[in-house]
Design an enzyme around this catalytic site. Structure first.
Site, PDB file in Angstrom:
ATOM      1  N   SER A  64       0.790  -1.217   0.000  1.00 27.55           N
ATOM      2  CA  SER A  64       0.000   0.000   0.000  1.00 27.55           C
ATOM      3  C   SER A  64       0.832   1.282   0.000  1.00 27.55           C
ATOM      4  CB  SER A  64      -0.945  -0.056   1.196  1.00 27.55           C
ATOM      5  OG  SER A  64      -1.897   0.949   1.114  1.00 27.55           O
ATOM      6  N   ASP A 276      -3.356   6.255  -2.919  1.00 23.13           N
ATOM      7  CA  ASP A 276      -2.146   5.652  -2.351  1.00 23.13           C
ATOM      8  C   ASP A 276      -1.714   4.476  -3.232  1.00 23.13           C
ATOM      9  OD1 ASP A 276      -4.009   3.754  -1.673  1.00 23.13           O
ATOM     10  OD2 ASP A 276      -3.217   3.400   0.323  1.00 23.13           O
ATOM     11  N   ASP A 278      -2.021   1.274  -3.336  1.00 18.64           N
ATOM     12  CA  ASP A 278      -2.906   0.192  -3.787  1.00 18.64           C
ATOM     13  C   ASP A 278      -4.321   0.705  -4.009  1.00 18.64           C
ATOM     14  OD1 ASP A 278      -3.480   0.509  -1.088  1.00 18.64           O
ATOM     15  OD2 ASP A 278      -3.728  -1.633  -0.698  1.00 18.64           O
ATOM     16  N   ASP A 280      -6.559   2.319  -2.159  1.00 22.98           N
ATOM     17  CA  ASP A 280      -7.684   2.224  -1.219  1.00 22.98           C
ATOM     18  C   ASP A 280      -7.836   3.492  -0.383  1.00 22.98           C
ATOM     19  OD1 ASP A 280      -5.583   1.777   0.505  1.00 22.98           O
ATOM     20  OD2 ASP A 280      -6.207  -0.246   1.109  1.00 22.98           O
ATOM     21  N   ARG A 497       0.982   6.407  19.108  1.00 24.76           N
ATOM     22  CA  ARG A 497       0.644   4.984  18.977  1.00 24.76           C
ATOM     23  C   ARG A 497       1.678   4.299  18.080  1.00 24.76           C
ATOM     24  NH1 ARG A 497      -1.390   4.478  13.938  1.00 24.76           N
ATOM     25  NH2 ARG A 497      -1.979   2.316  14.284  1.00 24.76           N
ATOM     26  N   SER A 499       2.895   2.312  15.038  1.00 23.83           N
ATOM     27  CA  SER A 499       2.323   2.029  13.717  1.00 23.83           C
ATOM     28  C   SER A 499       2.205   0.523  13.536  1.00 23.83           C
ATOM     29  CB  SER A 499       3.237   2.611  12.635  1.00 23.83           C
ATOM     30  OG  SER A 499       2.957   2.008  11.391  1.00 23.83           O
ATOM     31  N   GLY A 500       1.224   0.121  12.775  1.00 27.27           N
ATOM     32  CA  GLY A 500       1.066  -1.300  12.449  1.00 27.27           C
ATOM     33  C   GLY A 500       1.470  -1.591  11.016  1.00 27.27           C
ATOM     34  N   THR A 501       2.101  -0.624  10.370  1.00 30.45           N
ATOM     35  CA  THR A 501       2.547  -0.864   8.992  1.00 30.45           C
ATOM     36  C   THR A 501       4.002  -0.445   8.778  1.00 30.45           C
ATOM     37  OG1 THR A 501       1.797   1.319   8.279  1.00 30.45           O
ATOM     38  CG2 THR A 501       0.247  -0.506   7.985  1.00 30.45           C
TER      39      THR A 501
END
Ligand code: G16
Length: 542
Positions: A64, A276, A278, A280, A497, A499-501
């Protein structure tokens, strides 16, 4: 199929011993060279999930918004949603199992989920334009075939197109025809119908200049253009013919940097948007006559769409329960506007469309958008049926027109997941129908100045959060520190927080002036750096 064969074939996609990866905000995401074994195993997991749900499951190879060197995988559940949360845990144990433990992990998942191994399985595979994506999607296919299951390789598709295709396949094509062509036909038909309801263009310029992030969105939008005829004039740039994916362009760059993509000339009041990597996510922007850059992000998009739908509901006299779902990144002004002016209930969830999507399912009409431009609208079955019935009925011409518009809106929106192409078309249709320029849309409320920063730490998992990620629980003292810093500024708010990516801690701050938002974001970054094990140089002031 037997597990012994799967394990044997796994040797061609062997896991580097000791490598541990976490399932993130939207699946696994890291440097492409670390992902071959993960892809093979996600092929296996998709087969198990397909057997368990007796449905087609999707596997999208993409990272992404991340840099071109990264890659990742998103798994798509039967109705086009992200993989069920309970299965994320299985994905993690499968991805991290050492070769000798692979069969045991597969057996454990099958038993826990009562998967009937004799059941047929089908996996839909798609990929983005990254150089690494072709080989990685072959690894997915190798996993699927090692399990003796069937697949269709849809090749280069946007993430939302794969979500759409999975949903079509599992609804016996009720949602649409399960091909990319079917997607173009469904969306362009709804868009054209909706557009037709406008008496004139008003002041709204027909041209929209689209930054394709040098990725799959550009490719697919080009393919779609003939279907849109003259209804929407698209001028593509960063279309992948020269530049690098997501490099100084794309929705994430524009949103985070709060500036236009590199290398473009913007005339005052021209309308721009960025996808972006991909496709989405989408954000809009323009410069005014004093060359001031203005960003219309996911919050502004949610406001535009929910206002439009609410007005139509009033016109047709339907009292369906509508809600807007946001995350902690939503600008304070947007939440206030939605709650106080529009009188729409607003909910806040953790980052990640999977969280927003589930919350949105609780309303008749759930409009969900992350500030980064990732979002869509969900219509409950009842809401959809009520609207479709109404659109068929004989009634007052104005009411009938509004009901038809609602019906076309349902068809134009990709309800499976946030979709830059679908979102762009609904925005373009609304601007024409409401005779709005992008400036008028922007003027609905004024964003509080804000800033997003990233901090590198040794292990971002030391940061644990609560209250939809608005407060930090660990490391000790960090939240108290943030609270003190926030008190120094007017209209301020800040949170951090992991990041989860990406391997970073994200920092968000807003305040009464840009200078104060920047200062607060910097001070909070320093607190993260010192209390959460920052690495490298401490963050510098902006
Ligand atoms: C993914 C998720 C989004 C999320 C974004 C950033 O987007 O699908 O919901 O907002 O990552 O997440 P984080 O802040 O945890 O890195 P994409 O477009 O990169 O797939």
């Amino acid at each position: 199929m037997d597990f012994a064969t799967i394990v044997k074939l796994s040797a061609q996609h062997a896991k580097p011993a000791g490598l541990i990866l976490q399932y993130g905000t939207a699946g696994f995401r890291t440097k492409a060279e670390h992902l071959d074994h993960v892809m093979y195993r996600m092929g296996l997991l998709a087969v198990l999930r397909s057997k368990q749900t007796t449905s087609t499951i999707g596997v999208m190879v993409t990272a992404s918004h991340n840099p071109e060197e990264d890659n990742g995988v998103k798994l798509v559940d039967p109705l086009g949603e992200m993989l069920a949360a309970a299965w994320e845990e299985y994905a993690t144990s499968l991805a991290n199992a050492e070769e000798q433990d692979l069969a045991t992990v597969l057996r454990d998942i099958s038993q826990k989920e009562s998967v009937s191994l004799q059941q047929d399985a089908f996996v839909a595979v798609g990929r983005d334009t990254r150089p690494s994506s072709e080989n990685l999607s072959q690894a997915v296919i190798d996993g699927v075939t090692a399990f003796g299951a069937q697949y269709h390789d849809y090749g280069l598709v946007t993430t939302p197109q794969l979500h759409y295709i999975v949903c079509c396949r599992n609804t016996k094509e009720q949602y649409g025809t399960s091909t990319v062509k079917g997607y173009y036909q469904k969306l362009s038909k709804a868009f054209t119908e909706l557009r037709k309801q406008a008496s004139s263009y008003g002041d709204s310029p027909r041209v929209v200049k689209v930054d394709g992030a040098n990725g799959i969105g550009a490719l697919k939008l080009k393919e779609m253009q003939p279907y849109l005829q003259k209804e929407c004039l698209i001028e593509l740039f960063h279309d992948g013919t020269t530049g690098k994916l997501n490099c100084a362009c794309g929705a994430d760059f524009v949103k985070v940097q709060q500036k236009p993509p590199r290398g473009i000339k913007m005339q005052p009041n021209e309308k721009f948007c960025s996808f972006d990597g991909d496709a989405d996510r989408i954000v809009y922007y323009y410069v005014d006559s004093s060359s001031q850059f203005h960003l219309l992000d996911g919050d502004k998009i949610a406001t535009l769409i929910s206002t439009f739908i609410k007005e139509l509901l009033v016109k047709v006299g339907l009292s369906l329960k509508m809600a807007v779902i946001q995350t902690a990144y939503a600008n304070g002004s947007s939440t206030r506007y939605l709650e106080e002016t529009m009188k729409v209930p607003v909910y806040c969830t953790k980052t990640g469309v999977k969280h927003l999507h589930h919350k949105a399912q609780e309303s008749d009409i759930g409009v969900y958008f992350e500030a980064n431009g990732h979002g869509t609208v969900l219509f409950s079955k009842t809401a959809e049926e009520t609207i479709r019935q109404l659109a068929k009925r004989e009634m007052d011409a104005e009411k009938k027109k509004a009901a038809k518009m609602l019906e076309n809106t349902i068809d134009l929106i990709n309800q499976t997941v946030g979709d830059a192409i679908s979102d762009m078309l609904i925005i373009e249709a609304i601007l024409v129908l409401k005779k709005l320029t992008v400036q008028q849309w922007d003027a609905v409320y004024t964003d509080l100045p804000n800033r997003q920063l990233k901090v590198k730490v040794a292990d971002r998992r030391v940061i644990d959060t609560t209250d939809a990620e608005r407060r930090v629980v660990t490391p000790p003292g960090l939240q108290e520190n943030i609270d003190e810093l926030v008190k120094k500024y007017r209209l301020s708010r800040a949170f951090v927080r992991p990041s989860g990516t990406e391997d970073v801690v994200r920092v968000y701050a807003e305040a009464d002036t840009q200078g104060n938002a920047d200062a607060l974001a910097h001070e909070v970054s320093l607190a993260v750096f010192h209390l959460a094990g920052g690495i490298g140089e401490p963050p510098k002031p902006l």
